[in-house]
Design a protein around this motif. Structure first.
Motif, PDB file in Angstrom:
ATOM      1  N   GLU A  58     -16.230  26.428   3.941  1.00  0.00           N
ATOM      2  CA  GLU A  58     -15.928  25.851   2.554  1.00  0.00           C
ATOM      3  C   GLU A  58     -15.631  24.163   2.849  1.00  0.00           C
ATOM      4  N   ALA A  59     -16.131  23.519   1.783  1.00  0.00           N
ATOM      5  CA  ALA A  59     -15.975  21.926   1.714  1.00  0.00           C
ATOM      6  C   ALA A  59     -14.242  21.833   1.727  1.00  0.00           C
ATOM      7  N   VAL A  60     -14.039  20.623   2.147  1.00  0.00           N
ATOM      8  CA  VAL A  60     -12.540  20.499   2.118  1.00  0.00           C
ATOM      9  C   VAL A  60     -11.887  20.213   0.644  1.00  0.00           C
ATOM     10  N   VAL A  61     -12.742  19.806  -0.225  1.00  0.00           N
ATOM     11  CA  VAL A  61     -12.403  19.670  -1.652  1.00  0.00           C
ATOM     12  C   VAL A  61     -13.569  20.177  -2.441  1.00  0.00           C
ATOM     13  N   GLY A  62     -13.288  20.864  -3.358  1.00  0.00           N
ATOM     14  CA  GLY A  62     -14.508  21.440  -4.273  1.00  0.00           C
ATOM     15  C   GLY A  62     -14.694  20.287  -5.142  1.00  0.00           C
ATOM     16  N   VAL A  63     -15.942  20.163  -5.790  1.00  0.00           N
ATOM     17  CA  VAL A  63     -16.354  19.041  -6.598  1.00  0.00           C
ATOM     18  C   VAL A  63     -16.966  19.796  -7.929  1.00  0.00           C
ATOM     19  N   GLN A  64     -16.866  19.118  -9.017  1.00  0.00           N
ATOM     20  CA  GLN A  64     -17.580  19.792 -10.052  1.00  0.00           C
ATOM     21  C   GLN A  64     -19.154  19.716 -10.138  1.00  0.00           C
ATOM     22  N   LEU A  65     -19.460  18.348  -9.972  1.00  0.00           N
ATOM     23  CA  LEU A  65     -21.072  17.972 -10.013  1.00  0.00           C
ATOM     24  C   LEU A  65     -21.460  17.488  -8.882  1.00  0.00           C
ATOM     25  N   PRO A  66     -22.483  17.841  -8.505  1.00  0.00           N
ATOM     26  CA  PRO A  66     -23.339  16.959  -7.096  1.00  0.00           C
ATOM     27  C   PRO A  66     -23.284  15.552  -7.291  1.00  0.00           C
ATOM     28  N   SER A  67     -23.182  14.825  -6.175  1.00  0.00           N
ATOM     29  CA  SER A  67     -23.160  13.284  -6.096  1.00  0.00           C
ATOM     30  C   SER A  67     -24.332  13.050  -5.251  1.00  0.00           C
ATOM     31  N   THR A  68     -24.843  11.615  -5.380  1.00  0.00           N
ATOM     32  CA  THR A  68     -25.799  11.107  -4.535  1.00  0.00           C
ATOM     33  C   THR A  68     -24.634  10.460  -3.809  1.00  0.00           C
ATOM     34  N   GLU A  69     -25.042  10.663  -2.167  1.00  0.00           N
ATOM     35  CA  GLU A  69     -24.353   9.911  -1.008  1.00  0.00           C
ATOM     36  C   GLU A  69     -25.223   9.259  -0.252  1.00  0.00           C
ATOM     37  N   GLN A  70     -24.785   7.973   0.060  1.00  0.00           N
ATOM     38  CA  GLN A  70     -25.719   7.030   0.987  1.00  0.00           C
ATOM     39  C   GLN A  70     -24.736   7.262   2.412  1.00  0.00           C
ATOM     40  N   VAL A  71     -25.669   7.436   3.476  1.00  0.00           N
ATOM     41  CA  VAL A  71     -25.150   7.466   4.914  1.00  0.00           C
ATOM     42  C   VAL A  71     -25.888   6.584   5.644  1.00  0.00           C
ATOM     43  N   GLU A  72     -25.156   5.721   6.160  1.00  0.00           N
ATOM     44  CA  GLU A  72     -25.856   4.820   7.264  1.00  0.00           C
ATOM     45  C   GLU A  72     -25.388   5.107   8.679  1.00  0.00           C
ATOM     46  N   LEU A  73     -26.321   5.339   9.667  1.00  0.00           N
ATOM     47  CA  LEU A  73     -26.081   5.758  11.002  1.00  0.00           C
ATOM     48  C   LEU A  73     -26.476   4.573  11.945  1.00  0.00           C
ATOM     49  N   HIS A  74     -25.409   4.248  12.755  1.00  0.00           N
ATOM     50  CA  HIS A  74     -25.864   3.472  14.005  1.00  0.00           C
ATOM     51  C   HIS A  74     -25.352   3.751  15.263  1.00  0.00           C
ATOM     52  N   ASP A  75     -25.706   3.112  16.266  1.00  0.00           N
ATOM     53  CA  ASP A  75     -25.310   3.302  17.584  1.00  0.00           C
ATOM     54  C   ASP A  75     -25.585   4.683  17.959  1.00  0.00           C
ATOM     55  N   PHE A  76     -27.126   4.921  17.787  1.00  0.00           N
ATOM     56  CA  PHE A  76     -27.509   6.337  18.052  1.00  0.00           C
ATOM     57  C   PHE A  76     -28.849   6.436  19.334  1.00  0.00           C
ATOM     58  N   ALA A  77     -28.613   5.238  20.193  1.00  0.00           N
ATOM     59  CA  ALA A  77     -29.489   5.354  21.402  1.00  0.00           C
ATOM     60  C   ALA A  77     -29.566   6.799  21.961  1.00  0.00           C
ATOM     61  N   GLY A  78     -30.854   7.170  22.218  1.00  0.00           N
ATOM     62  CA  GLY A  78     -31.073   8.479  22.808  1.00  0.00           C
ATOM     63  C   GLY A  78     -31.144   9.566  21.685  1.00  0.00           C
ATOM     64  N   TRP A  79     -30.651   9.351  20.377  1.00  0.00           N
ATOM     65  CA  TRP A  79     -31.037  10.586  19.535  1.00  0.00           C
ATOM     66  C   TRP A  79     -32.233  10.584  19.117  1.00  0.00           C
ATOM     67  N   LEU A  80     -32.981   9.688  19.266  1.00  0.00           N
ATOM     68  CA  LEU A  80     -34.555   9.729  18.448  1.00  0.00           C
ATOM     69  C   LEU A  80     -35.585   9.814  19.795  1.00  0.00           C
ATOM     70  N   ARG A  81     -36.468  10.498  19.371  1.00  0.00           N
ATOM     71  CA  ARG A  81     -37.268  10.406  20.311  1.00  0.00           C
ATOM     72  C   ARG A  81     -38.801  10.163  19.906  1.00  0.00           C
ATOM     73  N   PRO A  82     -39.787   9.618  20.349  1.00  0.00           N
ATOM     74  CA  PRO A  82     -41.039   9.438  19.816  1.00  0.00           C
ATOM     75  C   PRO A  82     -41.607  10.648  19.089  1.00  0.00           C
ATOM     76  N   GLY A  83     -42.424  10.484  18.124  1.00  0.00           N
ATOM     77  CA  GLY A  83     -43.111  11.770  17.716  1.00  0.00           C
ATOM     78  C   GLY A  83     -42.565  12.105  16.378  1.00  0.00           C
ATOM     79  N   ARG A  84     -43.136  13.196  15.622  1.00  0.00           N
ATOM     80  CA  ARG A  84     -42.680  13.787  14.631  1.00  0.00           C
ATOM     81  C   ARG A  84     -41.643  14.826  14.580  1.00  0.00           C
ATOM     82  N   LYS A  85     -40.781  14.516  13.856  1.00  0.00           N
ATOM     83  CA  LYS A  85     -39.319  15.409  13.722  1.00  0.00           C
ATOM     84  C   LYS A  85     -39.535  16.273  12.676  1.00  0.00           C
ATOM     85  N   PRO A  86     -39.288  17.563  13.018  1.00  0.00           N
ATOM     86  CA  PRO A  86     -39.574  18.686  12.165  1.00  0.00           C
ATOM     87  C   PRO A  86     -38.625  18.589  10.850  1.00  0.00           C
TER      88      PRO A  86
END
Length: 86
Positions: A58-86
């Motif tokens: 379960e979530a840490v805190v329940g919410v009444q309505l869905p929310s739109t969240e923006q997440v920015e990821l950095h420092d991810f050398a090696g996470w991505l590989r060339p090609g299509r990701k399913p």
């Protein structure tokens, strides 16, 4: 009415030159919590507890309505590989 506690979503995308990408910006509609995985590895959590995640976590805190969240990821050398990701 009983609703499922967990839903899983996947989004495919293509990466041609992983070394040229400096950040990833994701926009999610979150109804209580979310976990972001890239290539099968967890990279970020929103409103979820520490520790292993299961379909009945379960979530840490329940919410009444869905929310739109923006997440920015950095420092991810090696996470991505060339090609299509399913």
């Amino acid at each position: 009415e009983e609703r499922p506690l967990t839903c899983y979503f996947r989004h495919a995308f293509e990466v041609e030159q992983p070394g040229e990408i400096e950040s990833l910006r994701l926009e999610l509609i979150v109804d209580d919590g979310a976990a972001i995985y890239i290539n099968g590895t967890e990279r970020q959590r929103l409103n979820l507890p520490e520790g292993p995640l299961r379909s009945d976590t379960e979530a840490v805190v329940g919410v009444q309505l869905p929310s739109t969240e923006q997440v920015e990821l950095h420092d991810f050398a090696g996470w991505l590989r060339p090609g299509r990701k399913p």
